[in-house]
Design a protein around this motif. Structure first.
Motif, PDB file in Angstrom:
ATOM      1  N   PHE A  67       7.065  95.397  -8.656  1.00 25.09           N
ATOM      2  CA  PHE A  67       8.157  94.486  -8.536  1.00 25.09           C
ATOM      3  C   PHE A  67       9.344  94.976  -9.303  1.00 25.09           C
ATOM      4  O   PHE A  67      10.404  95.240  -8.900  1.00 25.09           O
ATOM      5  CB  PHE A  67       7.814  93.100  -8.891  1.00 25.09           C
ATOM      6  N   HIS A  68       9.153  95.479 -10.649  1.00 25.20           N
ATOM      7  CA  HIS A  68      10.098  96.158 -11.324  1.00 25.20           C
ATOM      8  C   HIS A  68      10.855  97.383 -10.654  1.00 25.20           C
ATOM      9  O   HIS A  68      11.841  97.564 -11.344  1.00 25.20           O
ATOM     10  CB  HIS A  68       9.568  96.474 -12.850  1.00 25.20           C
ATOM     11  N   GLU A  69      10.211  97.972  -9.988  1.00 24.89           N
ATOM     12  CA  GLU A  69      10.972  99.230  -9.295  1.00 24.89           C
ATOM     13  C   GLU A  69      11.936  98.616  -8.244  1.00 24.89           C
ATOM     14  O   GLU A  69      12.515  99.490  -7.799  1.00 24.89           O
ATOM     15  CB  GLU A  69       9.703 100.111  -8.565  1.00 24.89           C
ATOM     16  N   LEU A  70      11.768  97.668  -7.571  1.00 23.41           N
ATOM     17  CA  LEU A  70      12.676  96.933  -6.542  1.00 23.41           C
ATOM     18  C   LEU A  70      14.287  97.159  -7.041  1.00 23.41           C
ATOM     19  O   LEU A  70      14.381  96.839  -8.354  1.00 23.41           O
ATOM     20  CB  LEU A  70      12.430  95.533  -6.128  1.00 23.41           C
ATOM     21  N   SER A  76      15.861  95.904 -16.339  1.00 21.49           N
ATOM     22  CA  SER A  76      15.807  94.925 -17.573  1.00 21.49           C
ATOM     23  C   SER A  76      14.290  94.653 -18.025  1.00 21.49           C
ATOM     24  O   SER A  76      13.501  94.572 -17.295  1.00 21.49           O
ATOM     25  CB  SER A  76      16.453  93.602 -17.166  1.00 21.49           C
ATOM     26  N   ASP A  77      14.241  94.466 -19.479  1.00 20.84           N
ATOM     27  CA  ASP A  77      13.006  94.351 -19.940  1.00 20.84           C
ATOM     28  C   ASP A  77      12.856  92.797 -20.401  1.00 20.84           C
ATOM     29  O   ASP A  77      13.012  92.247 -21.348  1.00 20.84           O
ATOM     30  CB  ASP A  77      12.808  95.243 -21.461  1.00 20.84           C
ATOM     31  N   THR A  78      12.671  92.343 -19.022  1.00 15.35           N
ATOM     32  CA  THR A  78      12.640  90.847 -19.091  1.00 15.35           C
ATOM     33  C   THR A  78      11.322  90.471 -20.007  1.00 15.35           C
ATOM     34  O   THR A  78      11.261  89.029 -19.954  1.00 15.35           O
ATOM     35  CB  THR A  78      12.541  90.310 -17.661  1.00 15.35           C
ATOM     36  N   MET A 103       5.528  92.917 -12.399  1.00 13.23           N
ATOM     37  CA  MET A 103       6.649  91.827 -12.647  1.00 13.23           C
ATOM     38  C   MET A 103       7.528  92.581 -13.806  1.00 13.23           C
ATOM     39  O   MET A 103       8.787  92.603 -13.684  1.00 13.23           O
ATOM     40  CB  MET A 103       6.260  90.456 -12.917  1.00 13.23           C
ATOM     41  N   PHE A 104       6.954  93.111 -14.670  1.00 11.11           N
ATOM     42  CA  PHE A 104       7.621  93.737 -15.972  1.00 11.11           C
ATOM     43  C   PHE A 104       7.454  95.222 -16.182  1.00 11.11           C
ATOM     44  O   PHE A 104       6.415  95.697 -15.735  1.00 11.11           O
ATOM     45  CB  PHE A 104       6.876  93.143 -17.188  1.00 11.11           C
ATOM     46  N   ALA A 105       8.746  95.725 -16.507  1.00  8.79           N
ATOM     47  CA  ALA A 105       8.585  97.021 -16.431  1.00  8.79           C
ATOM     48  C   ALA A 105       8.148  97.638 -17.981  1.00  8.79           C
ATOM     49  O   ALA A 105       8.097  96.760 -18.765  1.00  8.79           O
ATOM     50  CB  ALA A 105      10.070  97.682 -16.442  1.00  8.79           C
ATOM     51  N   ARG A 118       1.515  94.998 -19.939  1.00 11.50           N
ATOM     52  CA  ARG A 118       0.095  95.756 -19.673  1.00 11.50           C
ATOM     53  C   ARG A 118      -0.597  94.735 -18.651  1.00 11.50           C
ATOM     54  O   ARG A 118      -1.080  95.446 -17.665  1.00 11.50           O
ATOM     55  CB  ARG A 118      -0.652  95.935 -20.937  1.00 11.50           C
ATOM     56  N   ALA A 119      -0.728  93.571 -18.744  1.00 12.22           N
ATOM     57  CA  ALA A 119      -1.299  92.639 -17.561  1.00 12.22           C
ATOM     58  C   ALA A 119      -0.628  93.045 -16.233  1.00 12.22           C
ATOM     59  O   ALA A 119      -1.138  93.118 -15.279  1.00 12.22           O
ATOM     60  CB  ALA A 119      -1.205  91.371 -17.739  1.00 12.22           C
ATOM     61  N   SER A 120       0.681  93.140 -16.297  1.00 17.21           N
ATOM     62  CA  SER A 120       1.575  93.232 -15.247  1.00 17.21           C
ATOM     63  C   SER A 120       1.220  94.668 -14.548  1.00 17.21           C
ATOM     64  O   SER A 120       0.801  94.855 -13.342  1.00 17.21           O
ATOM     65  CB  SER A 120       3.047  93.100 -15.396  1.00 17.21           C
TER      66      SER A 120
END
Length: 414
Positions: free
Chosen positions: A111-114, A379-381, A73-75, A98-100
């Motif tokens: 997900f963050h690569e989409l 984006s660094d959500t 989920m997170f980049a 890290r968990a992501s």
């Protein structure tokens, strides 16, 4: 027993709505090649779990929501981003990153690569499903069951009526021998094909004795009824209209969905004030706003009342299975519209917060492309994790407050 049926219907409807909402996230994520390690309906301890095509499906004990865990989920943090706090421990954002990343299996897409558009599709999938459920339920009620309209076949005849002088006297219709189930054909020699015609003829009689033709079990019966002036100043006979059901048009169904949408928007816009009012009424014992917010517990209680009063043939749910089914379906439609609108609030961890992150990313990347500058990347959500925890805590507090209020001072149909 009848109230239990209503509660079970709503519980099943809520669980189905949650399960389908989460499928609205899971299906597009998997189609885009993103790994979804867990699909969960409910919170708390797991009651059952089963692997399904690489995803663990879990049913949990508290049916107040659900979630899908989506890998990546997170980049990763951009160069130069601070990833530790003053104690040299990973920040909340870095822990989330890290968990992501640890959940991404080999060969799967994060997900963050989409692209931003596909991220938005994944996150909008859940609320969109709730909107579709709402539309389907409204259509089933209005196009299938139909709209209730007053009928000239009487639901009942009152025993007594209150007059303008303040007296309570036997109802004129009762004295004349009218019965529940009679169909009024004419009143004062005026044909009455609709209930409005019956009311108009009673008003036009102005208290004079009137011949009334009714159909009783298929046989014609002639009676004489003398209306009296009621407490509100109008002429009354003490009869209660029955109900007919006629299918609505597609346009009317669309209007009903729009009214439900705008009404829900209004409730959510007033949510802070509504929650304050609930807190005050719970603490002081003051009467709750009948149009205020309630928890799933409150919705279940209303469903129980609907089926209980419907079975007894009294109250708001009287009128047979059609009105009971219509009321329960409308309740679930309102709940799904609330899930649709509420989840679009642009705050994490709500779906709308993730959509806002995707929109932000899409705008930045498009602007960079137009200017010919390097792609800024996703984006660094993860940096919004403190806000996510704060919003989650607020939602938990709201849920607890509403459940307590619905137990101590529940809203009712009457």
């Amino acid at each position: 027993m009848n109230s239990l049926v209503g509660i079970l219907v709503v519980v099943a409807g809520v669980l189905a709505s949650i399960a389908l909402h989460e499928l609205g996230h899971l299906i597009p994520a998997r189609r885009f090649g993103v790994h979804v390690p867990e699909y969960s309906v409910g919170f708390g301890p797991a009651l059952a779990r089963r692997p399904w095509r690489g995803t663990t499906v879990v049913l949990r004990a508290i049916p107040l929501g659900g979630y899908v865990r989506i890998s990546g989920m997170f980049a990763p943090a951009r160069p130069g981003t601070r990833v530790t706090n003053r104690r040299s421990r990973p920040t909340l954002a870095e822990q989330a990153r890290r968990a992501s990343s640890e959940e991404i299996p080999e060969g799967a897409r994060a997900f963050h690569e989409l692209p931003a558009s596909r991220k938005a599709v994944v996150m909008l999938g859940g609320p969109a499903v709730n909107l579709l459920i709402c539309v389907a339920l409204v259509a089933a009620v209005l196009l299938g069951i139909g709209r209730a309209t007053p009928s000239t076949t009487l639901q009942g005849v009152e025993d007594a009526v209150a007059t303008a002088s303040g007296e309570t006297i036997p109802a004129p219709a009762r004295q004349a021998g009218m019965r529940a189930g009679d169909t009024v054909l004419s009143w004062c020699q005026t044909d009455t094909p609709t209930w409005d015609d019956v009311r108009g003829a009673i008003a036009a009689s102005e208290g004079a004795p009137c011949p009334v033709d009714v159909s009783r079990d298929g046989d014609p019966v002639e009676l004489t009824v003398t209306a009296v002036r009621g407490a509100d100043g109008g002429w009354v006979a003490g009869i209660v209209a029955g109900e007919d059901y006629a299918p609505a048009t597609l346009a009317q169904a669309g209007e009903a969905v729009w009214e439900l949408f705008t009404g829900t928007l209004g409730v959510i816009a007033r949510l802070p004030q509504a929650m304050w009012d609930v807190a005050v009424s719970t603490a002081t014992g003051a009467q709750r706003d009948p149009a205020g917010v309630m928890s799933v517990v409150g919705v279940g209680r209303l469903a129980g009342e609907i089926t209980a009063t419907g079975a007894a043939g009294t109250g708001a749910a009287a009128g047979g299975w059609r009105q009971t089914a219509s009321a329960l379906a409308s309740l679930l439609a309102s709940l799904n519209m609330a899930l649709f609108v509420f989840n679009l609030i642009p705050l994490p961890p709500l779906d709308g917060g993730h959509v806002a992150g995707a929109v932000h990313e899409g705008v930045r990347r498009t602007w960079a492309r137009l200017r010919g500058t390097p792609d800024p990347g996703p984006s660094d959500t993860a940096r919004l994790m403190p806000l996510s925890y704060a919003v989650a805590a607020a939602l938990m507090a709201m849920t607890v407050l509403l459940i307590v209020a619905d137990v101590i001072d529940p809203l009712t149909l009457t």
